[in-house]
Design an enzyme around this catalytic site. Structure first.
Site, short mmCIF file in Angstrom:
data_model
loop_
_atom_site.label_atom_id
_atom_site.label_comp_id
_atom_site.label_asym_id
_atom_site.label_seq_id
_atom_site.Cartn_x
_atom_site.Cartn_y
_atom_site.Cartn_z
N GLY A 254 14.73 -1.77 -3.41
CA GLY A 254 14.29 -0.39 -3.41
C GLY A 254 12.84 -0.28 -3.04
O GLY A 254 12.22 -1.23 -2.55
N ASP A 255 12.27 0.89 -3.29
CA ASP A 255 10.89 1.21 -2.94
C ASP A 255 10.18 1.63 -4.21
O ASP A 255 10.56 2.62 -4.85
CB ASP A 255 10.88 2.35 -1.92
N PHE A 256 9.13 0.89 -4.61
CA PHE A 256 8.48 1.20 -5.89
C PHE A 256 7.67 2.49 -5.86
O PHE A 256 7.14 2.91 -6.88
CB PHE A 256 7.63 0.04 -6.41
N HIS A 274 -3.63 -4.36 -6.43
CA HIS A 274 -4.84 -4.55 -5.60
C HIS A 274 -4.59 -4.29 -4.12
O HIS A 274 -5.55 -4.19 -3.35
CB HIS A 274 -5.46 -5.92 -5.84
#
Length: 366
Positions: A254-256, A274
């Site tokens: 998925g996509d965070f 970062h």
């Protein structure tokens, strides 16, 4: 056979040795003429490229079974013997390799870390650091300082992570390099922080899973999930199939920026925050917060910039973020606290390790 993973030295010893090293280096720079000190500093880039060449040629792997005479080593590698002697002469002067009295080259404690099968190998990291693509972007450091951002869009038509998706060879090299960095930090992290207090962990952006697998091996009752982009995950689950992990380790994609798996006891973000600007980092953290129960914990593993003016790895990687990301940066403890506060968390503690990384623990604030 590669050696077992080395134990992390106690943190007080690491700090003492670092202070002694930095103090001696500072004294040397103060005593020598300024222009000579500058010339001495200029060698750092040469050393990186020479070690990267050794990694690309596979010199450490070729010496793994036994020392070899220059001619034998050159034939094994398929390289010019005279040129190999020149490269080895330079690397031997930095103790990367050594040469016996009979002329044979051998590994040192340093070059064992360039073996592909080493328990802690930095071979893939040096392949990235010495690559043409990496050199190209660092050559524009001055322009990044002028503009305040990296130049991936201008130089390559898209941001780095999109470029890595579009160019699998770059993405794979980067993933392998990050895995090698994770192997370097695994033992110090385990020594400094009690991951065993959690019954389940989601490793967000966990790459090839090296850190989470190491944690699960040490805590047989724990369950873990690696959450990654489809490109990275691929056949990851098959590669991680091993006795003792069956039924305890899963892979989800998925996509965070949109969602992450819900209901775990702890959420791990190693070398993720970062990479992003404060605005994007806050979006990621708010996504994670929405998946967490009140008693769950957030564990950010990143460098925390110190207040002192001595050399520190974070000061170098901070420039790496400037050059190679759009807004990424290393942060101080105060900056992490502010970012977490804006994202729905309270910073509870910062635990230093014998590696450059710290464990930044936070709890939900709402």
């Amino acid at each position: 056979m590669a050696s077992a993973s080395p134990k992390a030295p106690p943190l007080p010893i690491v700090r003492t040795l670092s202070l002694v090293r930095d103090g001696l280096a500072a004294l040397q720079r103060r005593l020598m003429p300024g222009h000579i000190a500058l010339l001495d500093i200029s060698t750092a880039g040469y050393v990186t490229q020479a070690v990267a060449a050794a990694a690309e040629l596979g010199i450490a792997d070729a010496l793994a079974d036994r020392p070899k005479q220059p001619g034998e080593l050159a034939r094994a590698l398929g390289v010019d013997e005279a040129a190999l002697r020149r490269l080895m002469r330079f690397l031997i002067s930095f103790a990367v390799f050594a040469q016996r009295g009979d002329g044979a080259y051998r590994l040192t404690r340093i070059s064992r870390g360039l073996r592909g099968d080493a328990a802690v190998s930095l071979r893939d990291l040096f392949l990235v650091l010495g690559s043409e693509l990496h050199r190209k972007h660092w050559s524009y450091l001055a322009e990044s300082v002028r503009t305040g951002h990296g130049l991936w869009l201008e130089l390559d038509g898209m941001p780095f992570f999109e470029y890595a998706d579009a160019h699998p060879e770059v993405g794979d090299a980067f993933d392998r390099a990050m895995t090698s960095v994770s192997s370097l930090a695994a033992e110090p992290l385990q020594a400094a922080y009690d991951f065993g207090r959690y019954g389940s962990i989601v490793d967000i952006g966990g790459g090839r899973g090296s850190l989470l697998v190491d944690i699960l091996r040490r805590h047989p009752s724990m369950r873990g999930t690696i959450f990654e982009l489809p490109r990275v995950a691929g056949n990851l689950a098959e590669g991680l199939a091993e006795p003792g992990l069956s039924g305890r380790l899963t892979v989800e994609t998925g996509d965070f920026f949109e969602s992450v798996p819900k209901g775990a006891d702890a959420y791990l973000l190693k070398h993720i925050i970062h990479d992003w600007s404060d605005e994007d980092a806050e979006r990621i953290l708010r996504t994670v917060r929405s998946a967490m129960e009140t008693e769950a914990r957030l564990l950010i593993i990143d460098i925390v910039l110190p207040d002192h003016q001595r050399p520190h790895p974070g000061k170098m990687t901070d420039l790496e973020m400037l050059v190679n990301t759009d807004g990424g940066r290393e942060r101080t403890q105060t900056e992490f606290g502010d970012l977490l506060s804006r994202s729905g968390f309270v910073l509870t503690k910062v635990i230093p390790t014998a590696a450059p990384d710290c464990v930044i623990e936070a709890r939900p604030s709402w």
